[in-house]
Design an enzyme around this catalytic site. Structure first.
Site, PDB file in Angstrom:
ATOM      1  N   ASP A 225       5.065  -8.687  -1.006  1.00  0.00           N
ATOM      2  CA  ASP A 225       4.854  -7.247  -1.156  1.00  0.00           C
ATOM      3  C   ASP A 225       4.375  -6.755   0.203  1.00  0.00           C
ATOM      4  O   ASP A 225       3.227  -6.980   0.572  1.00  0.00           O
ATOM      5  CB  ASP A 225       3.817  -6.922  -2.245  1.00  0.00           C
ATOM      6  CG  ASP A 225       3.792  -5.429  -2.580  1.00  0.00           C
ATOM      7  OD1 ASP A 225       3.390  -5.085  -3.699  1.00  0.00           O
ATOM      8  OD2 ASP A 225       4.180  -4.627  -1.700  1.00  0.00           O
TER       9      ASP A 225
ATOM     10  N   ILE B  24       3.649  -3.813   1.476  1.00  0.00           N
ATOM     11  CA  ILE B  24       2.495  -2.913   1.392  1.00  0.00           C
ATOM     12  C   ILE B  24       2.169  -2.740  -0.090  1.00  0.00           C
ATOM     13  O   ILE B  24       2.831  -1.982  -0.806  1.00  0.00           O
ATOM     14  CB  ILE B  24       2.752  -1.541   2.034  1.00  0.00           C
ATOM     15  CG1 ILE B  24       3.141  -1.675   3.504  1.00  0.00           C
ATOM     16  CG2 ILE B  24       1.509  -0.657   1.906  1.00  0.00           C
ATOM     17  CD1 ILE B  24       3.398  -0.356   4.219  1.00  0.00           C
ATOM     18  N   ASP B  25       1.177  -3.470  -0.571  1.00  0.00           N
ATOM     19  CA  ASP B  25       0.737  -3.276  -1.945  1.00  0.00           C
ATOM     20  C   ASP B  25      -0.335  -2.199  -1.933  1.00  0.00           C
ATOM     21  O   ASP B  25      -1.315  -2.297  -1.220  1.00  0.00           O
ATOM     22  CB  ASP B  25       0.194  -4.575  -2.540  1.00  0.00           C
ATOM     23  CG  ASP B  25      -0.098  -4.412  -4.019  1.00  0.00           C
ATOM     24  OD1 ASP B  25      -1.246  -4.621  -4.429  1.00  0.00           O
ATOM     25  OD2 ASP B  25       0.814  -3.985  -4.754  1.00  0.00           O
TER      26      ASP B  25
ATOM     27  N   ASP C 233       3.379  -8.053  -6.750  1.00  0.00           N
ATOM     28  CA  ASP C 233       2.052  -7.405  -6.772  1.00  0.00           C
ATOM     29  C   ASP C 233       0.938  -8.433  -7.002  1.00  0.00           C
ATOM     30  O   ASP C 233      -0.158  -8.284  -6.491  1.00  0.00           O
ATOM     31  CB  ASP C 233       1.966  -6.390  -7.923  1.00  0.00           C
ATOM     32  CG  ASP C 233       2.943  -5.231  -7.806  1.00  0.00           C
ATOM     33  OD1 ASP C 233       3.595  -4.911  -8.834  1.00  0.00           O
ATOM     34  OD2 ASP C 233       3.065  -4.676  -6.712  1.00  0.00           O
TER      35      ASP C 233
END
Ligand code: LIP
Length: 276
Positions: free
Chosen positions: A97, A99-100, A224
């Site tokens: 991910d 940019i979580d 995520d």
């Protein structure tokens, strides 16, 4: 969670080497995303709904991570939020991910992070979450403990449910959010307070370092939660779904061992993992 297909007699990778590679790529991608933050407005679009944002920084960071991982390990597989996907020949698959917490990133709030997990034969064996805004690095190796900037992590000793600080999150679809709000109505009067930080990866890391007492969320993607779940588990948390199984895209609950069952029972009593 789907597992990587590969020839049965693949070599056992060194988990620490995988972790170190993930750390290098997470920091580079995090710094790239942070450097693009002030110019992303024009490139911000939406995905599954009008509130599910994606930016040029998400895509650039994922491309950088995939390029770096495959330069070192060309036979590995990939599963990335922004579309990166390839089968594994080595038994190792990277779950990414870039940019979580993209909504936080777009609003210039600090709670977003780069999440990279290494999966071997269907099991997460190394996990890294890097928070660029604070230059904080969380990492863990299976059976090797979890650390924050090199310092060992441990979850809080279990509190009573009534005095526990619980983090959670909400999906991007209106019907799902309505169901999650109903669950919150039942949980809020029974706990110390609720935190909605906006990044599952960081929620699980904050649990590992004791900034919250427990975390639950329904309907996350593998990218995520994969790295964060290993970090929380290696810091002493019990992690699972509500039905006695592993944490999955249906539901993740993470808490110190003695708090897990009371919170799970409360969530099961309001069907928190069921609905639209
Ligand atoms: C986010 C998760 C968060 C959840 C949001 C979203 P994204 O991931 O980290 O826990 O509540 O709905 O799924 O979309 O920023 O990668």
């Amino acid at each position: 969670m789907t597992t990587a297909k590969h020839s049965p007699n693949v070599a056992l990778p060194n988990y620490c080497t995988l972790r170190d590679l993930a750390v290098a790529m997470a920091v580079r991608a995090g710094e790239l995303a942070a450097s693009m933050r002030d110019s992303i407005e024009a490139s911000t679009t939406t995905k599954s709904s009008s509130v599910d944002l994606v930016t040029a920084a998400d895509k650039a960071a994922e491309a950088l991570i995939i390029e770096g991982l495959l330069a070192s390990r060309p036979s590995d597989g990939i599963l990335g939020e922004e579309g990166g996907e390839r089968p594994s020949q080595s038994g190792v698959r990277w779950i990414i991910d870039p940019i979580d917490g993209t909504t936080n990133f777009v609003y210039d709030a600090p709670d977003y992070g780069v999440s990279i997990a290494a999966e071997f034969k269907g099991e997460i064996v190394a996990g890294v979450v890097y928070q660029p805004a604070t230059r904080t690095l969380f990492e863990a190796v299976l059976d090797g403990g979890a650390r924050r900037n090199g310092v060992d992590l441990a979850v809080n000793p279990a509190n009573e449910l009534a005095t526990s600080l619980i983090a959670t999150g909400f999906g991007y679809l209106a019907d799902r959010r309505k169901d999650q709000a109903q669950v919150l109505l039942a949980v809020l009067p029974r706990v110390r307070d609720i935190r909605r930080l906006g990044s599952a990866a960081l929620d699980l890391c904050f649990l590992a370092e004791g900034r919250i007492d427990a975390y639950y969320e329904r309907g996350l993607n593998a990218w995520d939660l994969s790295a964060g779940v290993l970090i929380a588990a290696e810091a002493g948390a019990t992690v699972g779904n509500l039905r006695g199984g592993k944490p999955d895209t249906g539901f993740v609950l993470a808490a110190p061992p003695d708090l897990f069952n009371p919170l799970r029972d409360l969530l099961v009593s309001v069907d928190a993992d069921l609905g639209s």
